[in-house]
Design a protein around this motif. Structure first.
Motif, PDB file in Angstrom:
ATOM      1  N   ASP A  23       0.752  -1.208   0.046  1.00  0.00           N
ATOM      2  CA  ASP A  23       0.115   0.117   0.024  1.00  0.00           C
ATOM      3  C   ASP A  23       0.704   1.058  -0.129  1.00  0.00           C
ATOM      4  O   ASP A  23       1.813   1.249   0.550  1.00  0.00           O
ATOM      5  N   ASN A  24       0.358   2.111  -0.736  1.00  0.00           N
ATOM      6  CA  ASN A  24       1.071   3.556  -0.632  1.00  0.00           C
ATOM      7  C   ASN A  24       0.596   4.179   0.787  1.00  0.00           C
ATOM      8  O   ASN A  24      -0.243   3.722   1.529  1.00  0.00           O
ATOM      9  N   SER A  25       1.368   5.460   1.176  1.00  0.00           N
ATOM     10  CA  SER A  25       1.186   6.075   2.451  1.00  0.00           C
ATOM     11  C   SER A  25       1.363   7.464   2.356  1.00  0.00           C
ATOM     12  O   SER A  25       2.039   8.032   1.428  1.00  0.00           O
ATOM     13  N   LEU A  26       0.556   8.028   3.130  1.00  0.00           N
ATOM     14  CA  LEU A  26       0.452   9.484   3.267  1.00  0.00           C
ATOM     15  C   LEU A  26       0.834   9.977   4.659  1.00  0.00           C
ATOM     16  O   LEU A  26       0.006   9.545   5.477  1.00  0.00           O
ATOM     17  N   ARG A  27       1.877  10.638   4.937  1.00  0.00           N
ATOM     18  CA  ARG A  27       2.307  11.065   6.196  1.00  0.00           C
ATOM     19  C   ARG A  27       2.336  12.579   6.507  1.00  0.00           C
ATOM     20  O   ARG A  27       2.813  13.385   5.722  1.00  0.00           O
ATOM     21  N   LEU A  28       1.674  12.988   7.583  1.00  0.00           N
ATOM     22  CA  LEU A  28       1.761  14.386   8.123  1.00  0.00           C
ATOM     23  C   LEU A  28       2.732  14.510   9.440  1.00  0.00           C
ATOM     24  O   LEU A  28       2.552  13.786  10.280  1.00  0.00           O
ATOM     25  N   GLY A  29       3.505  15.418   9.432  1.00  0.00           N
ATOM     26  CA  GLY A  29       4.236  15.508  10.318  1.00  0.00           C
ATOM     27  C   GLY A  29       4.522  16.941  10.858  1.00  0.00           C
ATOM     28  O   GLY A  29       4.382  17.993  10.269  1.00  0.00           O
ATOM     29  N   LEU A  30       4.882  17.065  12.026  1.00  0.00           N
ATOM     30  CA  LEU A  30       5.411  18.351  12.885  1.00  0.00           C
ATOM     31  C   LEU A  30       6.355  18.110  13.691  1.00  0.00           C
ATOM     32  O   LEU A  30       6.185  17.141  14.622  1.00  0.00           O
ATOM     33  N   ARG A  31       7.552  18.603  13.501  1.00  0.00           N
ATOM     34  CA  ARG A  31       8.732  18.414  14.397  1.00  0.00           C
ATOM     35  C   ARG A  31       9.336  19.553  14.709  1.00  0.00           C
ATOM     36  O   ARG A  31       9.559  20.636  14.282  1.00  0.00           O
ATOM     37  N   TYR A  32       9.722  19.361  16.163  1.00  0.00           N
ATOM     38  CA  TYR A  32      10.508  20.517  17.029  1.00  0.00           C
ATOM     39  C   TYR A  32      11.688  20.000  17.602  1.00  0.00           C
ATOM     40  O   TYR A  32      11.921  19.030  18.266  1.00  0.00           O
ATOM     41  N   ASP A  33      12.793  20.572  17.193  1.00  0.00           N
ATOM     42  CA  ASP A  33      14.045  20.331  17.302  1.00  0.00           C
ATOM     43  C   ASP A  33      14.491  21.305  18.693  1.00  0.00           C
ATOM     44  O   ASP A  33      14.104  22.551  18.525  1.00  0.00           O
ATOM     45  N   PHE A  34      15.321  20.993  19.786  1.00  0.00           N
ATOM     46  CA  PHE A  34      15.609  21.450  20.761  1.00  0.00           C
ATOM     47  C   PHE A  34      17.215  21.229  21.177  1.00  0.00           C
ATOM     48  O   PHE A  34      17.577  20.433  20.576  1.00  0.00           O
TER      49      PHE A  34
END
Length: 339
Positions: A328-339
């Motif tokens: 299957d194909n996949s769709l990813r949403l992301g939010l990333r905070y680096d500290f």
């Protein structure tokens, strides 16, 4: 923050993953820094592996924490130490905490000595050839396959003794010894990347290790990359034998990766990647273990916070092998905070 400063921080983060580590202590030549990331990752169509997604979202979120220290011994000699761990959400997808919801998984833990761009380190760390696989392993979401075939070429391996050196402002040399606690499982790796003045990098590496009771492993890997302003392109190729992905019989493996990304002046980054990997067992048909395209758009709010959307076009076809799941194909949403 000026655009050039943001671009520099983004480029550094792609390579190190801890560019924003903050110094929290410094006294008498000894310093301590803390860093990490908190990242939401939600797959809304198909799972990352290619398996079917029965529900609405597969939550692959994670947090990483790292601590690094350095102490100056003499003008030319210093000591350092580093630790990093990762915690994932529980794998069931329910609201229970689950085992992984409670446990930090060790990624790195090593100490070492450094002098005049030469370093020796001991502990859990990357094998020498990982600097080659990382040339193409910098897409936004999915891990590169080149480092996963044999133990001596992998990242975050135990009992590693590493050397790294940087020469002529252009040549990065690494060597590693895997001193296993098990019988007949030692390994080693060597690699080098030379970067020409106009931005072209050329890398070569070799890794090998014993496999007690099964076929010994070896791996050749090569890579090219090119950087120019906001553009980065890279390709890697590896081949060898004795992949740990398939231990029931002698096997050869080959794979290649390609990635390109461009950072625009408005802090939007477009990425495209392709990955293909196959294993050829003795006396059996070849098995594709990876085959996909990835399209990603990333927006950097600043050097610390980014959001992205990725669509993975999975070309794998399910077969009788336990290595290949549904495609299957996949769709990813992301939010990333680096500290």
């Amino acid at each position: 923050m000026k655009m050039a400063a943001i671009a520099t921080a983004i480029t550094t983060a792609l390579v190190s993953g801890s560019a924003l580590a903050a110094e929290v202590y410094s006294s008498d030549g000894t310093s301590l820094s803390i860093g990490g990331r908190a990242e939401f990752r939600g797959d809304f169509q198909g799972q990352e592996s290619g398996a079917k997604l029965d529900g609405t979202m597969d939550n692959k979120s994670r947090v990483r924490l790292n601590v690094g220290g350095k102490t100056q011994i003499t003008d030319d000699l210093s000591g350092f130490g580093f630790y990093e761990a990762e915690q994932k959400v529980n794998s069931s997808g329910g609201n229970d905490k689950g085992t992984k919801g409670l446990t930090f998984e060790q990624r790195y833990m090593y100490v070492g000595l450094e002098s005049n761009n030469n370093a020796v380190s001991f502990g859990r760390q990357d094998a020498a050839t990982v600097q080659i696989s990382q040339m193409s392993d910098n897409v936004a979401t999915h891990s590169g396959i080149q480092k996963t075939y044999i133990e001596a070429g992998d990242e975050q391996i135990n009992n590693a003794i590493n050397y790294s050196g940087y020469f002529m402002d252009a040549l990065s040399v690494k060597a590693s010894l895997l001193a296993s606690s098990e019988s007949s499982e030692d390994g080693y790796a060597l690699s080098g990347i030379y970067t020409l003045p106009f931005g072209l990098g050329v890398g070569l590496g070799y890794a090998a290790n014993e496999n007690d009771g099964t076929q010994d492993s070896k791996q050749f890997i090569g890579g090219l990359n090119y950087k120019w302003e906001g553009l980065y392109v890279a390709a890697t190729y590896t081949q060898g034998e004795g992949s740990k992905k398939l231990t029931s019989a002698d096997n050869d493996f080959t794979s290649y990766e390609f990635v390109a990304h461009y950072l625009f002046e408005n802090n939007f980054q477009a990425l495209v990647g392709y990955q293909k990997g196959e294993i050829d067992p003795s006396g059996a048909s070849k098995i594709d273990v990876s085959d996909y395209f990835e399209l990603t758009g990333v927006y950097y709010f600043n050097s610390a916070l980014r959001t992205y959307v990725t669509y993975k076009v999975n070309n794998l076809k399910a077969d009788s092998s336990s290595l290949v799941e549904d495609a299957d194909n996949s769709l990813r949403l992301g939010l990333r905070y680096d500290f």
